[in-house]
Design a protein around this motif. Structure first.
Motif, PDB file in Angstrom:
ATOM      1  N   ILE A 117       1.347  -0.825   0.151  1.00  0.00           N
ATOM      2  CA  ILE A 117      -0.134   0.498   0.176  1.00  0.00           C
ATOM      3  C   ILE A 117       0.892   1.165   0.161  1.00  0.00           C
ATOM      4  O   ILE A 117       2.043   1.276   0.908  1.00  0.00           O
ATOM      5  N   ASN A 118       1.041   2.336  -0.828  1.00  0.00           N
ATOM      6  CA  ASN A 118       1.306   3.582  -1.300  1.00  0.00           C
ATOM      7  C   ASN A 118       3.243   3.149  -1.189  1.00  0.00           C
ATOM      8  O   ASN A 118       3.812   3.575  -0.583  1.00  0.00           O
ATOM      9  N   PRO A 119       2.869   1.973  -1.935  1.00  0.00           N
ATOM     10  CA  PRO A 119       4.409   1.830  -2.405  1.00  0.00           C
ATOM     11  C   PRO A 119       5.674   2.804  -2.914  1.00  0.00           C
ATOM     12  O   PRO A 119       4.709   3.702  -3.729  1.00  0.00           O
ATOM     13  N   LYS A 120       6.765   2.763  -2.630  1.00  0.00           N
ATOM     14  CA  LYS A 120       8.199   3.751  -2.917  1.00  0.00           C
ATOM     15  C   LYS A 120       9.059   3.033  -3.155  1.00  0.00           C
ATOM     16  O   LYS A 120       9.514   1.920  -2.548  1.00  0.00           O
ATOM     17  N   VAL A 121       9.347   2.209  -4.482  1.00  0.00           N
ATOM     18  CA  VAL A 121      10.432   2.015  -5.033  1.00  0.00           C
ATOM     19  C   VAL A 121      11.840   3.223  -5.235  1.00  0.00           C
ATOM     20  O   VAL A 121      11.649   4.215  -5.409  1.00  0.00           O
ATOM     21  N   THR A 122      13.297   3.002  -4.331  1.00  0.00           N
ATOM     22  CA  THR A 122      14.425   3.564  -5.019  1.00  0.00           C
ATOM     23  C   THR A 122      15.816   2.468  -5.475  1.00  0.00           C
ATOM     24  O   THR A 122      15.108   1.728  -4.771  1.00  0.00           O
ATOM     25  N   VAL A 123      16.026   2.771  -6.445  1.00  0.00           N
ATOM     26  CA  VAL A 123      17.093   2.222  -7.135  1.00  0.00           C
ATOM     27  C   VAL A 123      17.960   1.701  -5.899  1.00  0.00           C
ATOM     28  O   VAL A 123      18.814   2.846  -5.658  1.00  0.00           O
ATOM     29  N   LEU A 124      18.460   0.593  -5.591  1.00  0.00           N
ATOM     30  CA  LEU A 124      20.145  -0.280  -5.158  1.00  0.00           C
ATOM     31  C   LEU A 124      20.978  -0.095  -6.094  1.00  0.00           C
ATOM     32  O   LEU A 124      21.902   0.151  -5.337  1.00  0.00           O
ATOM     33  N   ASN A 125      20.657  -0.576  -7.322  1.00  0.00           N
ATOM     34  CA  ASN A 125      21.748  -1.186  -8.609  1.00  0.00           C
ATOM     35  C   ASN A 125      21.067  -1.381  -9.495  1.00  0.00           C
ATOM     36  O   ASN A 125      19.936  -2.072  -9.532  1.00  0.00           O
ATOM     37  N   GLY A 126      21.326   0.331  -9.508  1.00  0.00           N
ATOM     38  CA  GLY A 126      21.105   0.751 -11.108  1.00  0.00           C
ATOM     39  C   GLY A 126      21.723  -0.050 -12.859  1.00  0.00           C
ATOM     40  O   GLY A 126      20.504  -0.335 -13.622  1.00  0.00           O
ATOM     41  N   ASP A 127      22.043  -1.258 -12.376  1.00  0.00           N
ATOM     42  CA  ASP A 127      21.541  -2.405 -13.526  1.00  0.00           C
ATOM     43  C   ASP A 127      20.622  -2.547 -14.410  1.00  0.00           C
ATOM     44  O   ASP A 127      19.937  -2.967 -13.759  1.00  0.00           O
ATOM     45  N   PRO A 128      20.583  -2.181 -15.724  1.00  0.00           N
ATOM     46  CA  PRO A 128      19.159  -2.684 -16.216  1.00  0.00           C
ATOM     47  C   PRO A 128      19.118  -4.073 -16.068  1.00  0.00           C
ATOM     48  O   PRO A 128      20.563  -4.976 -16.375  1.00  0.00           O
ATOM     49  N   GLU A 129      17.854  -4.513 -16.305  1.00  0.00           N
ATOM     50  CA  GLU A 129      17.820  -5.763 -16.418  1.00  0.00           C
ATOM     51  C   GLU A 129      16.667  -5.926 -17.940  1.00  0.00           C
ATOM     52  O   GLU A 129      15.762  -5.792 -17.636  1.00  0.00           O
ATOM     53  N   THR A 130      17.037  -6.733 -18.741  1.00  0.00           N
ATOM     54  CA  THR A 130      15.866  -7.134 -19.983  1.00  0.00           C
ATOM     55  C   THR A 130      14.898  -8.669 -19.242  1.00  0.00           C
ATOM     56  O   THR A 130      15.303  -9.378 -19.139  1.00  0.00           O
ATOM     57  N   MET A 131      13.386  -7.758 -19.957  1.00  0.00           N
ATOM     58  CA  MET A 131      12.401  -9.644 -19.399  1.00  0.00           C
ATOM     59  C   MET A 131      11.191  -9.134 -20.510  1.00  0.00           C
ATOM     60  O   MET A 131      11.145  -8.143 -20.930  1.00  0.00           O
ATOM     61  N   GLN A 132      10.844 -10.805 -21.269  1.00  0.00           N
ATOM     62  CA  GLN A 132       9.938 -10.556 -21.856  1.00  0.00           C
ATOM     63  C   GLN A 132       8.447 -10.700 -20.603  1.00  0.00           C
ATOM     64  O   GLN A 132       8.580 -11.166 -19.836  1.00  0.00           O
ATOM     65  N   GLU A 133       8.104  -8.805 -20.578  1.00  0.00           N
ATOM     66  CA  GLU A 133       6.432  -9.132 -19.946  1.00  0.00           C
ATOM     67  C   GLU A 133       5.281  -9.289 -20.810  1.00  0.00           C
ATOM     68  O   GLU A 133       5.345  -9.000 -21.422  1.00  0.00           O
ATOM     69  N   GLY A 134       3.914  -9.716 -19.577  1.00  0.00           N
ATOM     70  CA  GLY A 134       3.290  -9.501 -20.077  1.00  0.00           C
ATOM     71  C   GLY A 134       2.704  -8.735 -19.429  1.00  0.00           C
ATOM     72  O   GLY A 134       2.818  -7.931 -18.447  1.00  0.00           O
ATOM     73  N   CYS A 135       1.021  -8.369 -20.089  1.00  0.00           N
ATOM     74  CA  CYS A 135      -0.166  -7.696 -19.213  1.00  0.00           C
ATOM     75  C   CYS A 135      -1.373  -8.076 -19.170  1.00  0.00           C
ATOM     76  O   CYS A 135      -1.656  -8.752 -19.409  1.00  0.00           O
ATOM     77  N   LEU A 136      -2.236  -8.250 -17.505  1.00  0.00           N
ATOM     78  CA  LEU A 136      -3.212  -8.717 -17.701  1.00  0.00           C
ATOM     79  C   LEU A 136      -4.570  -8.037 -18.319  1.00  0.00           C
ATOM     80  O   LEU A 136      -5.243  -8.605 -18.688  1.00  0.00           O
ATOM     81  N   SER A 137      -3.848  -6.321 -18.517  1.00  0.00           N
ATOM     82  CA  SER A 137      -5.004  -5.695 -18.972  1.00  0.00           C
ATOM     83  C   SER A 137      -4.771  -5.025 -20.456  1.00  0.00           C
ATOM     84  O   SER A 137      -4.928  -3.920 -21.367  1.00  0.00           O
ATOM     85  N   VAL A 138      -3.577  -6.156 -20.997  1.00  0.00           N
ATOM     86  CA  VAL A 138      -2.423  -6.089 -22.533  1.00  0.00           C
ATOM     87  C   VAL A 138      -2.725  -7.832 -22.806  1.00  0.00           C
ATOM     88  O   VAL A 138      -1.556  -7.862 -23.433  1.00  0.00           O
ATOM     89  N   PRO A 139      -3.560  -8.676 -22.728  1.00  0.00           N
ATOM     90  CA  PRO A 139      -3.822  -9.438 -23.364  1.00  0.00           C
ATOM     91  C   PRO A 139      -3.458 -10.417 -24.143  1.00  0.00           C
ATOM     92  O   PRO A 139      -3.959  -9.648 -25.361  1.00  0.00           O
ATOM     93  N   GLY A 140      -2.397 -11.291 -24.139  1.00  0.00           N
ATOM     94  CA  GLY A 140      -2.187 -11.555 -25.136  1.00  0.00           C
ATOM     95  C   GLY A 140      -0.919 -11.936 -26.412  1.00  0.00           C
ATOM     96  O   GLY A 140      -0.845 -11.504 -27.326  1.00  0.00           O
ATOM     97  N   PHE A 141      -0.107 -10.212 -25.521  1.00  0.00           N
ATOM     98  CA  PHE A 141       1.152  -9.811 -26.262  1.00  0.00           C
ATOM     99  C   PHE A 141       2.014  -9.822 -24.548  1.00  0.00           C
ATOM    100  O   PHE A 141       1.809  -9.528 -23.609  1.00  0.00           O
ATOM    101  N   TYR A 142       3.116  -9.947 -25.783  1.00  0.00           N
ATOM    102  CA  TYR A 142       4.330 -10.177 -24.623  1.00  0.00           C
ATOM    103  C   TYR A 142       5.747  -9.537 -25.699  1.00  0.00           C
ATOM    104  O   TYR A 142       5.431 -10.493 -26.504  1.00  0.00           O
TER     105      TYR A 142
END
Ligand code: K2U
Ligand code: ZN
Length: 169
Positions: free
Chosen positions: A72-97
């Motif tokens: 609840i009321n989440p805040k994210v801060t960067v600990l290590n700036g390394d980029p990471e690439t991953m195939q993402e999906g989304c329940l609000s964009v069904p069928g696309f990755y």
């Protein structure tokens, strides 16, 4: 239980407001969101996706689907700036990755379902998921990281699908 909004629904672009009081109403929303997420199935869900514009995120990346995390009321801060690439999906964009690049190692500060502040570190799938969900709370979708050409292709395909479903209804 709850209906998941689908791109390009403009309501997905709403900025979620902070939760002021973690009460039973909020806990009911959290339980409904978890039920909706498990049923989808998904490993994350932001309140924005179910047309509730408050800063609430649920995640469960466990094998047995029995380790729900609530932010609840989440805040994210960067600990290590390394980029990471991953195939993402989304329940609000069904069928696309599609591949999305995000920060590999983050710290999350949030409030839990009892209203208690906590913080945790995340890497891997959890780090990706929390960044994906936080984007939802800010009205951002993973398709926003794609080229306009790709985004518009996905948009027209989903619009066509929604029109087809409306006709059959
Ligand atoms: O927010 C959502 O729409 C649920 C997302 C969460 C997520 C997106 C990208 C990467 C990790 C998590 C997913 O659609 S839930 C389905 C899923 C499950 C495993 C891996 C990727 C996506
Ligand atoms: Zn999503």
């Amino acid at each position: 239980k709850l209906t998941i909004l689908e791109f390009p629904d403009a309501r997905l672009r709403t900025e979620a407001k902070p939760v002021t009081n973690v009460d039973d109403e909020i806990r009911t929303i959290i339980d409904d969101m978890l039920e909706t997420m498990y049923e989808a199935p998904g490993i994350g869900l932001a309140a924005t996706q179910v047309n509730i514009h408050q800063q609430i995120v649920v995640i469960d990346i466990s094998e047995d689907k029995n380790e729900p995390l609530v932010f609840i009321n989440p805040k994210v801060t960067v600990l290590n700036g390394d980029p990471e690439t991953m195939q993402e999906g989304c329940l609000s964009v069904p069928g696309f990755y599609e591949d999305v690049t995000r920060i590999a190692h983050v710290k999350i500060e949030a409030v839990d379902r009892q209203g208690k502040a906590f913080e945790m570190e995340a890497t891997g799938l959890l780090a990706v998921c929390i960044q994906h969900e936080l984007d939802h709370l800010n009205g951002k979708l993973f398709v926003d990281y794609l080229s306009p050409l790709k985004r518009n292709r996905i948009k027209s395909k989903l619009e066509k699908e929604h029109k087809r479903q409306a006709k059959r209804a």
